[in-house]
Design an enzyme around this catalytic site. Structure first.
Site, PDB file in Angstrom:
ATOM      1  N   PRO A 143       3.407  -0.639   5.747  1.00 55.64           N
ATOM      2  CA  PRO A 143       3.931  -1.758   4.958  1.00 55.64           C
ATOM      3  C   PRO A 143       3.989  -1.498   3.452  1.00 55.64           C
ATOM      4  O   PRO A 143       3.103  -0.858   2.890  1.00 55.64           O
ATOM      5  CB  PRO A 143       2.950  -2.893   5.265  1.00 55.64           C
ATOM      6  CG  PRO A 143       1.724  -2.233   5.790  1.00 55.64           C
ATOM      7  CD  PRO A 143       2.199  -1.002   6.493  1.00 55.64           C
TER       8      PRO A 143
ATOM      9  N   ARG B 175       7.038  -0.548  -7.015  1.00 54.82           N
ATOM     10  CA  ARG B 175       5.739  -1.196  -6.844  1.00 54.82           C
ATOM     11  C   ARG B 175       4.662  -0.398  -7.583  1.00 54.82           C
ATOM     12  O   ARG B 175       4.417   0.765  -7.269  1.00 54.82           O
ATOM     13  CB  ARG B 175       5.421  -1.254  -5.347  1.00 54.82           C
ATOM     14  CG  ARG B 175       4.001  -1.649  -4.999  1.00 54.82           C
ATOM     15  CD  ARG B 175       3.714  -1.256  -3.542  1.00 54.82           C
ATOM     16  NE  ARG B 175       2.373  -1.627  -3.136  1.00 54.82           N
ATOM     17  CZ  ARG B 175       1.694  -1.007  -2.177  1.00 54.82           C
ATOM     18  NH1 ARG B 175       2.217   0.025  -1.548  1.00 54.82           N
ATOM     19  NH2 ARG B 175       0.492  -1.394  -1.857  1.00 54.82           N
TER      20      ARG B 175
ATOM     21  N   ASN C 186       1.191   7.600   6.911  1.00 51.88           N
ATOM     22  CA  ASN C 186       0.681   6.815   5.791  1.00 51.88           C
ATOM     23  C   ASN C 186       0.751   5.356   6.241  1.00 51.88           C
ATOM     24  O   ASN C 186       1.790   4.714   6.132  1.00 51.88           O
ATOM     25  CB  ASN C 186       1.536   7.045   4.539  1.00 51.88           C
ATOM     26  CG  ASN C 186       1.014   6.254   3.351  1.00 51.88           C
ATOM     27  OD1 ASN C 186       0.127   5.410   3.486  1.00 51.88           O
ATOM     28  ND2 ASN C 186       1.573   6.520   2.171  1.00 51.88           N
TER      29      ASN C 186
ATOM     30  N   ALA D 112      -1.551  -0.343   3.955  1.00 56.59           N
ATOM     31  CA  ALA D 112      -2.616  -1.348   4.078  1.00 56.59           C
ATOM     32  C   ALA D 112      -3.176  -1.462   5.496  1.00 56.59           C
ATOM     33  O   ALA D 112      -4.339  -1.825   5.682  1.00 56.59           O
ATOM     34  CB  ALA D 112      -2.123  -2.702   3.587  1.00 56.59           C
TER      35      ALA D 112
END
Lengths: 155, 147
Positions: B9, B17, B74, B77
């Site tokens: 996510p 970001r 990866n 979160a």
């Protein structure tokens, strides 16, 4: 342009990677790792100083003095119950001193420490400190490639 | 070698970001680098990203069925929350690397626990967006059983 200088330090237990040691790795020896690190550094035009010491306080006090002399760092704190365990606070201080100078630093662990209950990664205040755990001797090679890329793009 | 690169996510927001943490490279540019590096070495990369936990689980299950040689994951979160991804990775017997752009152990305490780390061969973190390409470059030198 003068060559960038890389310091690789290895902590207690890594002088003997034989099966009699608690830290045993298939067919690996510290001298074979050193040889690979020298070859890889040469490929990238880096000068490398490869050190190992079973005495952590000696290793770290030499590192603190030498931080100004080197451009990048690889640290394998290792540690085994045969010798002293990892002094996380002392390593943190050294890491923070390195990152305060905006120099690349990577923690390399030969085995995947996350499969062991009693080992955790080093602590530092900058989340840009690299961590490579479980890639065997290739972890050092990956660290050198990453460090080289950072040095090149900072020029 | 067949390689799945699976991203979790918010990684689709890469480049915009918190660039001071994650860098300015976009996910698209990272995907291009991975695919190019792999194809030069004769490997094939499927590069994926999802904001949905179940979709990530299904991709790992798909890797089992397709006998994919390597998973680079990866989980972002979900790293710190997902027992489902842990279980799926446990069922996958190929070579698996957990990758993070920054080093989660040096960030907020809630990022210090990883459900992924104990289920993979290796963890690579904090090498920035270039970490993906560096890991792909290294694959031929790792003890990977190719199907």
């Amino acid at each position: 342009m003068s060559r960038s200088k890389l310091l690789i330090i290895n902590g207690p237990g890594l002088s003997d990677l034989s099966v009699e040691n608690e830290i045993a790795y298939d067919g690996l020896s510290l001298s074979s790792i050193e040889q690979k690190c020298i070859e890889t550094s040469e490929r990238f035009d880096l000068d490398v100083d490869f050190r190992q010491n079973d005495n952590v306080s000696e290793l770290l006090s030499a590192l603190i003095i030498d931080i100004n002399k080197f451009d990048a760092f690889i640290i394998n704190p290792a540690g085994s119950s045969k010798s002293s365990s990892i002094d996380y606070e002392a390593f943190s201080k050294a890491l923070n001193k390195i990152t305060n100078q905006s120099k690349p630093v990577v923690e390399v662990r030969i085995e995947n420490i996350f499969k062991q209950d009693d080992t955790k990664p080093l602590n530092a205040s900058d989340s840009g400190v690299g961590l490579i755990s479980g890639l065997g001797d290739q972890g050092y090679i990956l660290a050198i490639e990453s460090i080289n890329q950072k040095i090149v793009s900072n020029r | 070698m067949n390689i799945y690169v699976i991203n979790g996510p918010n990684i689709n927001l890469l480049g915009t970001r918190e660039p001071e943490i994650y860098g300015r490279d976009t996910l698209e540019s990272i995907a291009t680098t991975c695919i190019e590096k792999a194809s030069k070495a004769g490997h094939k990369v499927d590069f994926m990203q999802s904001n949905y936990e179940g979709e990530i689980v299904e991709w790992i299950q798909d890797a089992i069925i397709q006998k994919v040689d390597v998973i680079i994951i990866n989980a972002a979160a979900y790293t710190h929350t997902s027992i489902a991804i842990h279980d799926a990775l446990k069922s996958y017997s190929g070579y698996k690397v957990e990758l993070h752009i920054s080093n989660p152990h040096l960030r907020e305490t809630f990022r210090h626990i990883s459900f992924i780390s104990s289920a993979v061969n290796a963890v690579v973190a904090g090498l920035g967006p270039d970490g993906y390409g560096h890991v792909i470059d290294l694959l031929p030198d790792l003890p990977i059983k190719v199907n």
